[in-house]
Design an enzyme around this catalytic site. Structure first.
Site, PDB file in Angstrom:
ATOM      1  N   GLU A   1       0.878  -1.178   0.000  1.00 33.66           N
ATOM      2  CA  GLU A   1       0.000   0.000   0.000  1.00 33.66           C
ATOM      3  C   GLU A   1       0.911   1.222   0.000  1.00 33.66           C
ATOM      4  O   GLU A   1       1.406   1.642   1.040  1.00 33.66           O
ATOM      5  CB  GLU A   1      -0.914   0.003   1.230  1.00 33.66           C
ATOM      6  CG  GLU A   1      -1.894  -1.143   1.293  1.00 33.66           C
ATOM      7  CD  GLU A   1      -3.017  -1.042   0.268  1.00 33.66           C
ATOM      8  OE1 GLU A   1      -3.105   0.001  -0.424  1.00 33.66           O
ATOM      9  OE2 GLU A   1      -3.801  -1.995   0.156  1.00 33.66           O
TER      10      GLU A   1
ATOM     11  N   CYS B   1      -3.043   8.729   2.645  1.00 39.85           N
ATOM     12  CA  CYS B   1      -2.625   8.282   1.309  1.00 39.85           C
ATOM     13  C   CYS B   1      -3.712   8.573   0.285  1.00 39.85           C
ATOM     14  O   CYS B   1      -3.441   8.637  -0.912  1.00 39.85           O
ATOM     15  CB  CYS B   1      -2.274   6.795   1.322  1.00 39.85           C
ATOM     16  SG  CYS B   1      -3.549   5.751   2.018  1.00 39.85           S
TER      17      CYS B   1
END
Length: 531
Positions: free
Chosen positions: A286, A320
């Site tokens: 990720e 993010c």
């Protein structure tokens, strides 16, 4: 919960915690005692909790002051943690999956007991506002609930066999030890996504938290360990290690850890993936996001601006999934920009300590983040950009900067193409949805994306194979705020990993294709004769 500081079977490579005096005397931080962090006399943990690495400081982003000093693990101690987790695995994997699910349910219930104090600790150590800190703990609770359901519904398959008196099956088995390397911006939730699913699937977990959020990791692991030990399970099923790159590299290179889930930058993630591939391990990545929010000409502008404000400045731009590029149709660009500036002005009236009520906007996590913010603003101006709002550090204790809007740069500008983990959004202009989609897709990352429109045709163009190339494709909501039921992750340089819901559980298991001959003949597949 002070009993959690005493003897434990859990292997947590962590030594004494020295709390600073202002946290001991200020009643505002009384939640630390609720979490079992003995601020009056922290002392030493049991030897199995001991680390012998360097002493590091945990610093409050809101004040810039030291919260505590924590002893980190050494690489050898990290290796020892893997050994302990591997020893515990046969016992854990042999427990029926619904029974493992019940233990994960108990972990969720224990987290509910400590929802507010643990959320406050997130805000204290990471810097996000209190409602987000509590929301992050709630996310761990939610994924525990999801994992409980999974424990009674995990599928297998039975396929038709071409051979007489043969059964063709597919079964999923746990991997063994799962390594989780998490980032500072979500010091609990990302670990929760991984650990709840990995554990219910029958794996043990070794967690390396971000070195700047050790207190959150300690408190979280103690809560989990208390539940495990209450059920007669070794606490090393959920082990914790701390430290810098050398400790993380030990975990990445360990062949006894078949899967590493890594959350962090694209640059580091690329190195992690290569090292794991060299030993034929698995990586769940990720990585970075350079997310865009498109506002079409027919969009509800009030909704679009409200969504954009949270997506741009929520967690001070340290998600993010933060919106870093705002792609506006030419005919509504000025209107949206004006509304956005007004909203940003109101945000500046709600800046403060993230633990205080009414605060909407907190600090960046540390000084390097402030330096990166300043460098990006300077680079944007040097490239010909115009700072429409913000662009400066806020003069107060801690690591505060102004939420910033920059216009006038081409989409190809280097600073626009890069992800700066700070509250900076670049305004881009498009004359059509096709052009906006090209801009959205024109970066190396592919995490989250959003389109605001009232046109059903636009919606289906956006979600088509020729639309957004991101792993998260939203309509009339912002780029931030994913639910746990769907798989979370992105494409391209975001790494391709998927965590949380849907079939993300498959990452934590190995597939076995099984053929059973229950007859008294031995036919070969494809009708082959070998007699």
């Amino acid at each position: 919960m002070s009993h959690l500081l005493r003897k434990s079977n859990c292997y947590i490579s962590q030594s004494h915690v020295q709390m600073t005096r202002h946290l001991v005397t200020d009643p505002k931080y009384g939640f630390l005692k609720q979490l079992g962090i003995n601020v009056e006399n922290p002392g030493l943990y049991d030897g199995r909790w001991g680390g012998s690495g360097k002493l590091v400081e945990s610093i409050s982003p809101a004040t810039g002051k030291v919260i505590a000093k924590v002893r980190e693990s050494t690489p050898q101690e990290a290796s020892n943690a893997v050994t302990e987790a591997r020893k515990a695995w046969p016992q854990w994997a042999s427990i029926p999956m619904p029974a493992r699910g019940d233990i994960v349910r108990q972990i969720g219930d224990e987290l509910r007991r400590y929802l507010e104090p643990l959320g406050r600790l997130v805000s204290l150590e990471m810097g996000k506002i209190l409602t987000e800190g509590i929301g992050e703990v709630q996310e761990f609770i939610d994924i525990c609930d999801y994992a409980v359901g999974l424990s009674r519904t995990l599928p297998g398959s039975l396929f038709p066999s071409e051979r007489k008196n043969h059964a063709l099956l597919e079964k999923w088995n746990p991997l063994g030890v799962v390594g989780v390397i998490s980032a500072f911006n979500f010091p609990i939730a990302v670990y929760g996504w991984n650990s709840a699913i990995a554990m219910v699937c029958g794996n043990t977990v070794v967690w390396k938290e971000a070195s700047s959020t050790p207190l959150v990791a300690i408190a979280t692991t103690k809560i989990i360990a208390s539940v495990l030990e209450r059920n007669g399970i070794p606490g090393s099923v959920a082990s914790l290690i701390t430290g810098g790159p050398d400790v993380g590299e030990t975990l990445v290179n360990d062949k006894r850890v078949p899967l590493i889930s890594f959350t962090g930058s694209t640059k580091v993630g690329r190195q992690v993936a290569l090292k794991i591939q060299q030993r034929f391990g698995r990586s769940l990545l990720e990585l970075g996001g350079n997310n865009a929010l498109i506002v079409a000409q027919d969009a509800d502008l009030e909704m679009a601006v409200r969504a954009a404000v949270f997506s741009c400045v929520g967690t001070a731009g340290q998600r993010c999934t933060t919106t870093r590029r705002l792609i506006l149709h030419k005919k509504i660009k000025d209107d949206v920009l004006g509304r956005l500036k007004t909203a940003y002005k109101s945000i500046l009236d709600r800046v403060g300590d993230p633990l205080d009520d009414g605060v909407l906007y907190g600090p960046l996590h540390n000084q390097p983040a402030v330096d990166a913010y300043k460098a990006a603003c300077q680079k944007a101006v040097e490239a010909g950009g115009t700072i429409e709002f913000g662009g400066k550090q806020i003069e107060r204790a801690g690591f505060y900067v102004e939420p910033t809007i920059i216009s006038g740069l081409p989409a190809s500008a280097e600073v626009v193409q890069q992800e700066t983990f700070a509250p900076i959004v670049y305004i881009l202009e498009a004359n059509s949805l096709e052009e906006a989609i090209d801009l959205n897709n024109g970066v190396e990352q592919g995490l989250s994306s959003s389109l605001f429109t009232k046109s059903i045709g636009n919606v289906f163009q956006w979600i088509s194979p020729h639309g957004s190339d991101c792993g998260i494709v939203n309509v009339n909501i912002g780029t931030s705020g994913a639910e746990i039921g769907g798989a979370f992750g992105g494409e391209k340089a975001t790494g391709g990993g998927r965590e949380s819901g849907s079939d993300a559980w498959k990452h934590y298991m190995r597939r076995a294709t099984i053929t059973i001959n229950y007859g008294n003949e031995l036919p070969l597949a494809q009708g082959i004769k070998f007699e």
